[in-house]
Design a protein around this motif. Sequence first.
Motif, short mmCIF file in Angstrom:
data_model
loop_
_atom_site.label_atom_id
_atom_site.label_comp_id
_atom_site.label_asym_id
_atom_site.label_seq_id
_atom_site.Cartn_x
_atom_site.Cartn_y
_atom_site.Cartn_z
N ASP A 177 34.13 51.20 34.76
CA ASP A 177 34.49 50.01 35.54
C ASP A 177 35.84 50.18 36.24
O ASP A 177 36.54 49.20 36.49
N THR A 178 36.18 51.43 36.55
CA THR A 178 37.42 51.69 37.28
C THR A 178 37.38 51.05 38.66
O THR A 178 38.39 50.54 39.16
N HIS A 179 36.20 51.05 39.27
CA HIS A 179 36.04 50.50 40.61
C HIS A 179 35.10 49.29 40.57
O HIS A 179 34.42 49.03 39.57
N ASP A 180 35.07 48.55 41.68
CA ASP A 180 34.29 47.31 41.73
C ASP A 180 32.81 47.53 41.43
O ASP A 180 32.17 46.69 40.79
N PRO A 186 37.11 39.25 38.07
CA PRO A 186 37.58 38.73 39.36
C PRO A 186 36.55 37.79 39.99
O PRO A 186 35.35 38.11 40.02
N ILE A 187 37.01 36.67 40.49
CA ILE A 187 36.11 35.69 41.10
C ILE A 187 35.36 36.30 42.28
O ILE A 187 34.17 36.02 42.48
N TYR A 188 36.04 37.14 43.04
CA TYR A 188 35.40 37.67 44.25
C TYR A 188 34.19 38.56 43.93
O TYR A 188 33.33 38.78 44.78
N LEU A 189 34.12 39.06 42.68
CA LEU A 189 32.94 39.80 42.24
C LEU A 189 31.94 38.88 41.54
O LEU A 189 30.73 39.00 41.72
N PHE A 190 32.47 38.00 40.73
CA PHE A 190 31.65 37.15 39.88
C PHE A 190 30.81 36.16 40.69
O PHE A 190 29.59 36.04 40.49
N LYS A 191 31.46 35.47 41.60
CA LYS A 191 30.80 34.36 42.31
C LYS A 191 29.60 34.80 43.14
O LYS A 191 28.54 34.15 43.07
N LEU A 205 27.68 37.46 42.69
CA LEU A 205 26.64 38.03 41.81
C LEU A 205 25.92 36.95 41.04
O LEU A 205 24.68 37.00 40.90
N LEU A 206 26.66 35.96 40.55
CA LEU A 206 26.09 34.91 39.69
C LEU A 206 26.50 33.54 40.22
O LEU A 206 27.30 32.82 39.61
N PRO A 207 25.97 33.14 41.37
CA PRO A 207 26.48 31.93 42.04
C PRO A 207 26.31 30.66 41.22
O PRO A 207 27.23 29.84 41.17
N ARG A 208 25.17 30.46 40.60
CA ARG A 208 24.97 29.23 39.83
C ARG A 208 25.79 29.25 38.54
O ARG A 208 26.35 28.22 38.14
N ILE A 209 25.87 30.39 37.91
CA ILE A 209 26.67 30.51 36.69
C ILE A 209 28.14 30.23 36.99
O ILE A 209 28.83 29.56 36.23
N TYR A 210 28.61 30.71 38.15
CA TYR A 210 30.00 30.45 38.52
C TYR A 210 30.23 28.97 38.73
O TYR A 210 31.25 28.41 38.29
N MET A 211 29.29 28.29 39.38
CA MET A 211 29.41 26.84 39.59
C MET A 211 29.54 26.11 38.25
O MET A 211 30.34 25.18 38.09
N ILE A 212 28.73 26.54 37.28
CA ILE A 212 28.74 25.89 35.97
C ILE A 212 30.07 26.14 35.25
O ILE A 212 30.65 25.22 34.65
N HIS A 251 44.20 32.15 38.59
CA HIS A 251 44.74 33.35 39.23
C HIS A 251 43.64 34.31 39.66
O HIS A 251 43.77 35.53 39.53
N GLY A 252 42.56 33.76 40.14
CA GLY A 252 41.49 34.59 40.68
C GLY A 252 40.62 35.25 39.64
O GLY A 252 39.84 36.15 39.97
N LEU A 253 40.72 34.82 38.38
CA LEU A 253 39.98 35.45 37.30
C LEU A 253 39.20 34.44 36.47
O LEU A 253 39.65 33.30 36.28
N VAL A 254 38.05 34.88 35.97
CA VAL A 254 37.28 34.13 34.99
C VAL A 254 37.58 34.75 33.63
O VAL A 254 37.32 35.93 33.41
#
Length: 801
Positions: free
Chosen positions: A260-263, A357-362, A364-371, A402-405
């Motif tokens: 997981d060194t890179h995105d 990071p939110i920019y990766l999470f959101k 990939l998992l849009p509904r999970i991020y909303m929840i 700070h941009g993180l989950v």
Amino acid sequence: MFSNKDSFKKSFLKRLESMCGKGFEESTRRDQYFTLGNMVREYISSKWIDTNELYRAENKKQVYYLSIEFLLGRLLCQNLLNLGIKEVVEEGLAELNIQLNEIEECESDPALGNGGLGRLAACFLDSLATLNLPGHGYGLRYKHGLFDQKIVDGYQVELPEQWLRHGNVWEVRKPDQAVEVSFWGRIESSYEGNSLIFKHVGEQKVLAVPYDMPVVGYQVDTVNTLRLWNAEPASFGPNQDVLSYKRDTEAITDFLYPDDTHDEGKILRLKQQYFLVSSSLQSIIQSFKKENSNIRELHHYVAIHINDTHPALAIPELMRILVDIEGLTWNEAWHVTTNTVSYTNHTILAEALEKWPIYLFKPLLPRIYMIIEEINERFCAELWDRYPGEWQRIEHMAIIAHGLVKMAHLAIVGSNSINGVAKIHSDILKNREMKSFYDVYPEKFNNKTNGITHRRWLLKANPELTNLIKETIGEDWVKQPEKLIDLKRHVYHPSVKEQFAQVKRKRKEILAKKIAEKNGILVDIDSIFDVQVKRLHAYKRQLLNVLHIMYLYNRIKEDPNYVIQPRTFIFGAKASPTYYYAKKVIKLIHSLADKVNNDPRVSQVIKVVFMENYRVSLAEDIFPAADVSEQISTASKEASGTGNMKFMMNGALTVGTLDGANIEIMEEIGKDNIFTFGLTAQEVLKYEENGRYRSMEYYHHDLRIRQVINQLTNGFFSEDEGEFESIADSLLVQNDQYFVLRDFASYIDIQEKVGIAYQNREKWLEQALINVSHSGFFSSDRTISQYADGIWNIEPLGVKM
């Protein structure tokens, strides 16, 4: 077919011919292994079916243990032992001139884990089944696992772990119970009446196919299930890049812990975690709904336990299912979710507390991020009511900031129980690392000290010691491991001590033979077998062990009158493929071994051995042979440890810091039967708070330290003087984060005491037997009973044999 040896032989030969299409004389060991494995699995099947039918009929609460790792070890002999048919099989095979251990060598270690986290999960499954508790494991069916470790010129080289290349005799594929898991896409919302409906549009679907493996209890009828999910393509759209989709899908269950060194690697890890929890929860709820109509009662029938933060997405995924699919209100769903999920924390190390990071999470998992956003909003609102105006506190505790989950925060807020895995670890969580959450939820926090299954680590791994204990105190301890304490009455008996010495010597001979075969090194059976085997990490301080050996080398070379008790230093460890420092330590161990083992004088009294590709099956040879157990992590950093318990159970004495379960081991056996050294956890934490530690002072004031550190960079080990510069820098330039130099003198002193103590053979044997007699407390049966009563509220089902 297992009623007696003759019946077994007849069935075995007939099955071998029908399965392999060849006679016994032409069969290979692998043919024989798969024949026996299939026979055993068939024998298990009726108990497995009966267990599942019993659970359906009783309809009582069950626990589902979600873990990214299950480090099982080989299953053939363990299953034979648990089923009570090992002796019949051994006798039958012997009459065919087959040794059971030769057949077992054909079995690959299932590549489903890496270290203590996965081995603990495996021990827990064993205890759940043995205690007749309705509990199942859910994990991923990694095609390659982490990696096979090869050592080339002293360097670790990673090769794919091909554990499935010959198939897995224990698994049953269940394609009819496959479920779909969705990634990417977008969320559209609309109203249906007064209800807000969310729809996942344009998603990429992946099929999760279950492979079930039986978990056999020891001499009981209970057979629970380990369900492993395999990622497969769900369907191909008309404009889809089929090859790319297939590759991306299969990658989800290709490797444990992808880089997981890179995105790209981070996304794959996050995919793995959601794939595990989504498929598992869909399966669990489908099973629940077959017997129950009211989803609001889920928490009365289901406990979901998340092993560390990797499965923490179970919380928003359960909310998604309850709200979006089952139609519960938010508050109803939250009540069910928080009463269903419980969480074990395994670390205080910041890098191990996952943040995405939110920019990766959101995306990939849009509904999970909303929840998770909604969970965070409501949680922060509660904090505002409790701490009005304390923005810094709320910011620190927020799940999204700070941009993180922050997965550990999500796990705490969304579960009903948070437990540490040793008393000191749980206290540090409550009083330091998670104090802000403990202040809000004191009722959630508790301790469950880890344990190990003695069925693998004593009965299977050390049959000679098992027989000695049975002859000395009977067999009650096998099913009630706490009764091992009865052995304490016999530790001073001369014949018991002598028999134990013979057992230890035999196990050392077995390991020495393996070292000679694998490493080409002849070791002295009469030397102290001083062992450090575990995942390689800076806080576990393999480096401290290495620096001590370097000191001994220097002392022996410089002082012709220096006398030392002969010692064989044995290492085993894998370093994460991207962990540069850890891989350098492996190289250093090998460079040191070359120096020591090839020096005519030094090699007479010490040897250094690194055992390649450390795994469960190798550990079963190492633990019974050890005299000294190295448990030398920086105090406060090791949550518990379980290797310390396995060594203790096999009669090794611990050299350890007051860290993790070492403290509870000391409390059990007494201070006189363990060798402790170094900073306490409180002293370490105080140094970290005040920042007053200066490693350079130790370098300047201790000639022994200065000499060994200089040897890292002056060409002593390598023509490339920069080979180990990063290790030297970690100690001096980076100020020795894990206090290796601070504990160095204390470690040398305690090791000298170990050497002196070993010379008093009678006393040493007594201390070793005292360790064995107290090891029953550290059985996973005790740990699981505490989980069952204190967290999951589940009760035993089934009838013992």
